[in-house]
Design an enzyme around this catalytic site. Structure first.
Site, mmCIF file in Angstrom:
data_model
loop_
_atom_site.group_PDB
_atom_site.id
_atom_site.type_symbol
_atom_site.label_atom_id
_atom_site.label_comp_id
_atom_site.label_asym_id
_atom_site.label_seq_id
_atom_site.Cartn_x
_atom_site.Cartn_y
_atom_site.Cartn_z
ATOM 1 N N CYS A 99 -60.315 -16.264 -39.142
ATOM 2 C CA CYS A 99 -59.332 -16.601 -40.171
ATOM 3 C C CYS A 99 -60.143 -17.133 -41.344
ATOM 4 O O CYS A 99 -60.770 -18.189 -41.238
ATOM 5 C CB CYS A 99 -58.372 -17.663 -39.638
ATOM 6 N N CYS A 103 -52.449 -24.636 -35.228
ATOM 7 C CA CYS A 103 -53.779 -24.762 -35.834
ATOM 8 C C CYS A 103 -54.154 -26.235 -35.938
ATOM 9 O O CYS A 103 -53.421 -27.014 -36.557
ATOM 10 C CB CYS A 103 -53.785 -24.193 -37.246
#
Ligand code: SAM
Ligand code: DTB
Ligand code: SF4
Length: 327
Positions: free
Chosen positions: A202, A111
């Site tokens: 997310c 990420c």
């Protein structure tokens, strides 16, 4: 389309969430005796997931500090005098070698976070290269770049992006007390663009910012009631940052964190619920309780964005002691 009509949107490819949750219903979960709540959450978890499998993502701050926004918890806002510093966008080779190292240590997703209100088009082009190269390593890719303008989500999708992280962060009712430079509806607009581009969502939030239990229930209900719940739901415990308005916020009762994990698991049964910021300050026993309450994902690696995370040796020992396997 504006966010106010978001809840009404659905297409054949994007099934509506199974049910809507009222704030009262989520609040009633929070008010259950803790052991009953954990029992119920664990039951839901077992219906949908391998109970002992934990997904691991590694974070890298690819652009640190100097952000125009005023989020009261954040070390990277240019408005607060913090120790986070300011850096330019990292070069591609540094990002790729960090991703390779994360893969070697056992992370399945990488990420990349940037302290932007949102990406300028030329910055986005450089992030697209990062996404392509990290994807080519065989890792899942995730970025968190702030608010997106039209067309940017599609470019990220084309580059191979798997997940976009963009948290609702806190209850719509409480949002304005922590952040004044953008709104909760702005966050919903970006989530809609991400969803429409076919990227996994997310989205979660932070607790321990002085919000009430009702606010926490409101946040969970707003996430669960999105047209399609997020595939991944990070639950962050506030990491108090010296120099920010929330620096001296009193810590939350850890059991309230466990309750929040359980409420997320029960209301979003098929989502990955991530035990996120704040893990460094948690005992192994508290983390085990979070897994029991339905958390099945975490950040893995010695750093989050600007703050620390348990080192990988401690996490590897925790996995061994609890008999957990990495996904
Ligand atoms: N600028 C982008 C944005 O705001 O979406 C991406 C980076 S921002 C740092 C990503 C997330 O980190 C925030 O949405 C918030 O949930 C979390 N976060 C930031 N500072 C935190 C802190 N001190 N404690 C816990 N979570 C934090
Ligand atoms: C999320 O929900 N938590 C991560 C990730 N998404 C980007 C970030 C946590 C940041 C914690 C504070 C810091 O390290 O600066
Ligand atoms: Fe921090 Fe993101 Fe807010 Fe900027 S937009 S201050 S990076 S949380």
């Amino acid at each position: 389309m504006h966010a106010s009509s978001l809840a009404a949107v659905s297409t054949a490819a994007q099934p509506v969430s199974a049910r809507r949750w009222t704030v009262e219903e989520v609040l009633a979960l929070y008010e259950m005796p803790l052991l009953d709540l954990i029992w119920r959450a664990q039951g839901v978890h077992r219906e949908h997931f391998d109970t002992n499998a934990i997904q691991r993502s590694t974070l890298l701050s690819v652009k640190t500090g100097g952000c125009s926004e005023d989020c009261g918890y954040c070390s990277q806002s240019a408005r607060y005098d913090t120790e986070a510093g300011r850096e330019r966008l990292l070069p591609l080779d540094e990002v790729v070698s960090a991703a390779r190292a994360a893969k070697d240590k056992g992370a399945s997703r990488f990420c990349m976070g940037a302290a932007w209100k949102g990406p300028k088009d030329n910055d986005l082009d450089r992030v697209l290269d990062m996404v392509r190269e990290v994807k080519a390593l065989g890792m899942q890719t995730c970025v968190t770049l702030g608010m997106l303008k039209e067309g940017q989500a599609e470019k990220l999708k084309e580059a191979g992006l798997d997940y976009y992280n963009h948290n609702l962060d806190t209850d719509k009712e409480f949002y304005g007390q922590v952040i004044k430079t953008h709104t909760h509806d702005d966050r919903l607009d970006t989530l809609e663009q991400v969803r429409d581009a076919g990227i996994n969502v997310c989205s979660g939030g932070i607790i321990g910012m002085g919000e009430s239990r009702r606010n926490r229930a409101g946040l969970i209900a707003q996430l669960a009631n999105l047209p399609q719940p997020p595939e991944s739901v990070p639950i962050n415990n506030l990491v108090p940052i010296p120099g920010t308005p929330l620096a001296d916020n009193p810590p939350l009762d850890p059991f309230e964190f466990v309750r929040t994990i359980a409420a997320a698991r029960i209301t979003m049964p098929t989502s990955w619920v991530r035990l996120s910021a704040g893990r460094q300050e948690m005992s192994d026993e508290l983390q085990a309780l979070c897994f029991l309450a339905g958390a099945n994902s975490m950040f893995y690696g010695d750093r989050l964005l600007t703050t620390g995370n348990p080192d990988v040796d401690r996490d590897d020992r925790l996995f061994a002691r609890l008999g957990l396997t990495a996904v």
